[in-house]
Every structure is written in structure tokens, then in C-alpha cells.
Scaffold this motif. Structure first.
Motif, PDB file in Angstrom:
ATOM      1  N   TYR A  35       0.926  -1.170   0.067  1.00  0.00           N
ATOM      2  CA  TYR A  35       0.125  -0.045   0.165  1.00  0.00           C
ATOM      3  C   TYR A  35       0.980   1.257   0.037  1.00  0.00           C
ATOM      4  N   ASP A  45      -8.064   1.704  -5.534  1.00  0.00           N
ATOM      5  CA  ASP A  45      -7.873   3.130  -4.774  1.00  0.00           C
ATOM      6  C   ASP A  45      -8.970   3.034  -4.005  1.00  0.00           C
ATOM      7  N   HIS A  74      -3.713   3.698  -1.803  1.00  0.00           N
ATOM      8  CA  HIS A  74      -3.783   2.877  -2.748  1.00  0.00           C
ATOM      9  C   HIS A  74      -2.968   1.668  -2.384  1.00  0.00           C
TER      10      HIS A  74
END
Length: 162
Positions: free
Chosen positions: A69, A101, A82
Motif C-alpha cells: 500500500y 484506490d 492505494h
């Protein structure tokens, strides 16, 4: 680091370890979660989804599981991140690399109130489902079928794991 950013980092660090209990503890009791496969209400459903997905990965795909991430930003009002997941889709045994996302809102206590995940469903379906995903992954019909199957699987999981 803000308390809400700490919540998101705790959530994703737990996700990388497939620690669904810690993930579930990051949500408010009346949390909402939505993505291309699930539309969930309440901590029982949201936490149950993560427990189902994590336990399935631990049982059938731990050797290939990987989560990264980045771009975590959060303040009292909301946040985003993200994440990229590499995993074995248990229904077909196919490897999936999915880019997601996420957008969040938080309670005053810093728990996740809402989470909306977005990813390219057609790209995901081509990887997870093979030829059917390639041919029909763009269609609302396939998305509806995936959502119905995901909901049924979650309800069965919750019935077995009260």
C-alpha cells in the motif's frame, strides 16, 4: 501522523498479515463498505467479509499472497490510499494482481465510517475468471453475477461463523 492515518496504516499492515480481527477493529459499528463485488452495512458484514477473504487466502493461497500500500493520506474528515494485492482467486485457482484506490470517512473517534474501493472490474475479471471475464467482464450482467455470488458466500460464511 494523524489518528486517522494511524488507523489506515494499522488496517493495511494487518491486511498484509491477513489479520482480519485487527482489520475489523478499525471500523465503526455502523460502518459501510462498497466496492465492485460487495455492498456491506455494519461492522458484522464488513468485518465478516475481511475474515472470509483472509481465512480463504490463509487456507488456499498464503504462499502467493502479497499486499503493498502507498499514498496514505488522512485527516479528521476523510482519507485515501492505494493498494495492490497479488493473490490466488480461490473460486478458479487463478492468480490476480489487482490495483485498488480506497476512499474513507471517519468517526470522531478515528474509526472507519465508510470505505469505497474502486478497481478496474474488467481487468480483475479477466485475471480471476479467465475467458468469461475477457468476454463479459465489461458487462453489467457479469458484475451483477459476481456481486450476487459474493453476497451469498458472505452470508454462508457469517452463518457458519456467528
Amino acid at each position: 501522523m494523524s489518528p486517522t492515518e494511524q488507523t489506515l496504516r494499522r488496517f493495511y499492515d494487518a491486511f498484509a498479515r491477513l489479520d482480519a480481527d485487527t482489520m475489523a477493529a478499525c471500523y465503526a459499528p455502523d460502518a459501510r463498505f462498497d466496492d465492485e463485488a460487495f455492498s456491506l452495512r455494519g461492522a458484522r458484514e464488513v468485518g465478516g467479509m475481511w475474515k472470509m477473504l483472509c481465512s480463504g487466502t490463509q487456507a488456499k493461497g498464503a504462499s502467493v499472497w502479497k499486499l503493498n500500500y502507498r499514498d496514505v493520506e488522512a485527516d479528521a474528515a476523510g482519507g485515501k490510499a492505494h493498494w495492490d494485492a497479488h493473490y490466488l482467486f480461490s473460486a478458479t485457482g487463478r492468480i490476480v494482481d489487482n490495483a485498488i484506490d480506497s476512499r474513507f470517512t471517519f468517526t470522531p473517534e478515528g474509526l472507519i465510517a465508510t470505505q469505497r474501493d474502486r478497481f478496474d472490474f474488467w481487468r480483475w475479471s479477466r485475471q480471476a475468471l479467465g475467458a468469461p471475464g475477457l468476454l463479459l467482464g465489461w458487462s453489467p450482467m457479469l458484475k451483477k453475477k459476481v456481486r450476487a455470488t459474493a453476497a451469498a458466500n458472505l452470508q454462508a460464511f457469517l452463518a457458519r461463523n456467528p
